[in-house]
Each structure stands twice: as C-alpha cells, then as structure tokens.
Enzyme design. Structure first.
Site, mmCIF file in Angstrom:
data_model
loop_
_atom_site.group_PDB
_atom_site.id
_atom_site.type_symbol
_atom_site.label_atom_id
_atom_site.label_comp_id
_atom_site.label_asym_id
_atom_site.label_seq_id
_atom_site.Cartn_x
_atom_site.Cartn_y
_atom_site.Cartn_z
ATOM 1 N N ASP A 34 3.249 11.260 -4.035
ATOM 2 C CA ASP A 34 3.497 11.257 -5.483
ATOM 3 C C ASP A 34 2.431 12.027 -6.254
ATOM 4 O O ASP A 34 1.286 11.582 -6.342
ATOM 5 C CB ASP A 34 3.484 9.814 -5.997
ATOM 6 C CG ASP A 34 4.729 9.052 -5.585
ATOM 7 O OD1 ASP A 34 5.839 9.517 -5.902
ATOM 8 O OD2 ASP A 34 4.589 7.991 -4.956
ATOM 9 N N MET A 139 15.347 7.775 -9.538
ATOM 10 C CA MET A 139 14.235 6.889 -9.896
ATOM 11 C C MET A 139 14.791 5.524 -10.311
ATOM 12 O O MET A 139 15.603 5.429 -11.228
ATOM 13 C CB MET A 139 13.419 7.478 -11.060
ATOM 14 C CG MET A 139 12.610 8.718 -10.707
ATOM 15 S SD MET A 139 11.544 8.549 -9.268
ATOM 16 C CE MET A 139 10.403 7.268 -9.789
ATOM 17 N N PHE A 145 3.925 4.878 -11.999
ATOM 18 C CA PHE A 145 3.129 3.808 -11.389
ATOM 19 C C PHE A 145 3.878 3.143 -10.232
ATOM 20 O O PHE A 145 5.097 2.993 -10.297
ATOM 21 C CB PHE A 145 2.791 2.732 -12.434
ATOM 22 C CG PHE A 145 1.964 3.280 -13.567
ATOM 23 C CD1 PHE A 145 0.576 3.317 -13.482
ATOM 24 C CD2 PHE A 145 2.581 3.803 -14.702
ATOM 25 C CE1 PHE A 145 -0.180 3.859 -14.514
ATOM 26 C CE2 PHE A 145 1.827 4.351 -15.742
ATOM 27 C CZ PHE A 145 0.439 4.375 -15.647
ATOM 28 N N GLY A 146 3.107 2.745 -9.230
ATOM 29 C CA GLY A 146 3.669 1.939 -8.157
ATOM 30 C C GLY A 146 3.740 0.489 -8.623
ATOM 31 O O GLY A 146 3.193 0.126 -9.666
ATOM 32 N N ASP A 175 13.723 5.642 -5.329
ATOM 33 C CA ASP A 175 12.270 5.483 -5.446
ATOM 34 C C ASP A 175 11.907 4.504 -6.557
ATOM 35 O O ASP A 175 12.230 4.729 -7.722
ATOM 36 C CB ASP A 175 11.672 6.873 -5.748
ATOM 37 C CG ASP A 175 10.161 6.895 -5.782
ATOM 38 O OD1 ASP A 175 9.524 5.885 -5.433
ATOM 39 O OD2 ASP A 175 9.622 7.953 -6.160
ATOM 40 N N GLY A 176 11.191 3.436 -6.154
ATOM 41 C CA GLY A 176 10.667 2.489 -7.143
ATOM 42 C C GLY A 176 11.201 1.079 -6.964
ATOM 43 O O GLY A 176 12.416 0.872 -6.975
ATOM 44 N N GLY A 197 6.403 1.807 -1.634
ATOM 45 C CA GLY A 197 4.950 1.926 -1.730
ATOM 46 C C GLY A 197 4.268 0.588 -1.567
ATOM 47 O O GLY A 197 3.811 0.222 -0.484
ATOM 48 N N SER A 198 4.214 -0.170 -2.655
ATOM 49 C CA SER A 198 3.449 -1.420 -2.626
ATOM 50 C C SER A 198 4.007 -2.422 -1.609
ATOM 51 O O SER A 198 3.244 -3.155 -0.996
ATOM 52 C CB SER A 198 3.389 -2.033 -4.025
ATOM 53 O OG SER A 198 4.654 -2.035 -4.613
HETATM 54 C C1 DX5 Z 1 6.482 5.967 -9.077
HETATM 55 C C2 DX5 Z 1 6.453 6.707 -7.771
HETATM 56 C C3 DX5 Z 1 6.849 5.903 -6.603
HETATM 57 C C4 DX5 Z 1 5.938 4.741 -6.307
HETATM 58 C C5 DX5 Z 1 6.787 3.670 -5.697
HETATM 59 O O1 DX5 Z 1 6.318 6.871 -10.096
HETATM 60 O O2 DX5 Z 1 7.309 7.814 -7.818
HETATM 61 O O3 DX5 Z 1 6.999 6.705 -5.450
HETATM 62 O O4 DX5 Z 1 4.893 5.047 -5.433
HETATM 63 O O5 DX5 Z 1 6.024 2.531 -5.584
HETATM 64 P P1 DX5 Z 1 6.676 1.096 -5.375
HETATM 65 O O6 DX5 Z 1 7.437 1.121 -4.093
HETATM 66 O O7 DX5 Z 1 5.472 0.197 -5.332
HETATM 67 O O8 DX5 Z 1 7.568 0.826 -6.561
HETATM 68 ZN ZN ZN Z 2 7.761 8.867 -5.940
#
Ligand code: DX5
Ligand code: ZN
Length: 214
Positions: A34, A139, A145-146, A175-176, A197-198
């Site tokens: 990212d 999205m 932000f994650g 994603d997200g 991500g998280s």
């Molecule tokens: C947010 C990013 C994502 C983020 C996802 O702007 O594009 O890729 O890292 O994180 P999670 O899985 O924690 O929502």
């Molecule tokens: Zn992303």
C-alpha cells in the site's frame, strides 16, 4: 493458488522479512503493498525503495496499490522495484485519456494493470476500461488506513463486476476489513483475491489466521 494477499501495511517494519516468511510458510505467494502519499489519502506509508529491498531479498509477487495523486509520474519507479501488478485509483486520474495512457504504459512494461474504486465510486465509472484491465480492486473501506470495518456496500459492486467479468477478462480483488467472516460474503459475491492486513499481521498465530481465511 491461495487467494489471500496479506497487506504489508500492517506488518512490523522492523521484522518485515520474518513477517513475510511467516506468511510464505502458510502458502502465501503474493503480498499487497500500500503506497500512500499524504495527499490522495490522509496518511503516508512507504515508497519504492523499500519495495526494491523486499523483492531483492524475497521470492514473491507484489501487488502494488498506489493511493497517490499523479500515479503516472511514479509507475516506472515501482516497476523497476519489482512490482508484479500495479493498481492505480480511478479517483486519482485527471481524465479518460490519462487512464488509457496509464493502462497502456503499464502493459508495455509487461506488468499487469489494476484499477481501484473507492466506496463512493460506482462500477459504471470504470466500465470503459474493463476490456483492457487485468484487475479491479474494490475498496471496502475508505483508503488510507488499515484496521477499519468492512463496508458491506462493496458486496453489491463485487456482484455487479462478477457479471461483467463473464464478458471481459479481469479479476476482482477486495481490500479493507477482511476477516474470517467478511471474507465469506466477499467470496460468495464473486471476488477472486482478498487483501487482509490487520487480521493476519495482528494475529497471535499468523498461520492459523491465514488458514481461517481459506
Ligand atoms: C487501506 C489499504 C488496505 C489495508 C487493509 O487503505 O488499502 O490494503 O492495508 O488493511 P485491513 O485488512 O486491516 O483493513
Ligand atoms: Zn490496499
């Protein structure tokens, strides 16, 4: 191939290599990178020099998510740094001509091109590009932000794209806010790749976290 794409944004940057290897041991082949510029989104992450270090050190595919203004200016740097897929935001582009130019340029360099849409952007806006694009990144949170909560309105868009996919040849990535529950809905709606991500990197046991998403 495993359809989970861990987002390095939530990794521990002091132990990036270990974090990547943990995921690879669980079967992961591709990672999500990212890039945020503090202008297109209200956060700053990392640039292409870290990407070059990662691709030199590790055998992996990298799906680069450019959350930056004027992405055309920087794509060469990310291609040289080892990106496998380059995804830019529809909302970051000036006009139709620039989008076409972007897709052509990425393809000329032998890389796959992706286009991403924010939660407020309808699928209709990107229909003219679906015949040329390799990936659509939906999205399911506001980019930046994650660790945010999955926005269920993404499911309708995934379903819509799923129908359009029969006519064209792109894949759908979401994603997200992906976790062991939301992934079920996104999968049922027709998404092909799932960025997490998280959920993966903040888990006590990453292998188990990845397994729970499969
Ligand atoms: C947010 C990013 C994502 C983020 C996802 O702007 O594009 O890729 O890292 O994180 P999670 O899985 O924690 O929502
Ligand atoms: Zn992303």
């Amino acid at each position: 191939m495993i359809d989970i794409v861990p987002s390095l944004l939530s990794a521990n940057f002091m132990h990036l290599c270990k974090d990547i290897k943990d995921c690879q041991k669980a079967g992961i082949k591709m990672f999500h990178y990212d890039v945020m510029d503090g202008h297109f989104v209200p956060n700053i992450s990392f640039g292409y020099s870290i990407l070059a270090d990662i691709t030199k050190e590790c055998q992996l595919d990298i799906d680069v998510h450019l959350m930056i203004s004027n992405p055309l200016k920087y794509i060469n740097c990310f291609i040289d740094a080892g990106a496998s897929i380059l995804t830019f935001h529809y909302e970051a582009m000036q006009n139709d001509e620039e989008i076409k130019q972007m897709i052509d340029y990425i393809h000329q360099k032998g890389i796959q091109a992706g286009i991403s849409i924010n939660p407020q952007t309808p699928v209709d806006k990107i229909i003219p590009y679906l015949k040329d694009i390799d990936l659509v990144l939906v999205m399911s949170v506001e980019p930046g932000f994650g660790g945010q909560t999955f926005n269920f309105s993404a499911l309708e868009k995934i379903k819509e794209l799923s129908k359009l996919k029969k006519k064209y040849h792109f894949i759908i990535e979401v994603d997200g806010g992906i976790n062991d529950q939301t992934i079920k809905e996104a999968r049922a709606a027709g998404a092909d790749l799932f960025v997490a991500g998280s959920y993966i990197f903040k888990a006590k046991n990453r292998k188990e976290a990845i397994k729970s998403l499969l």
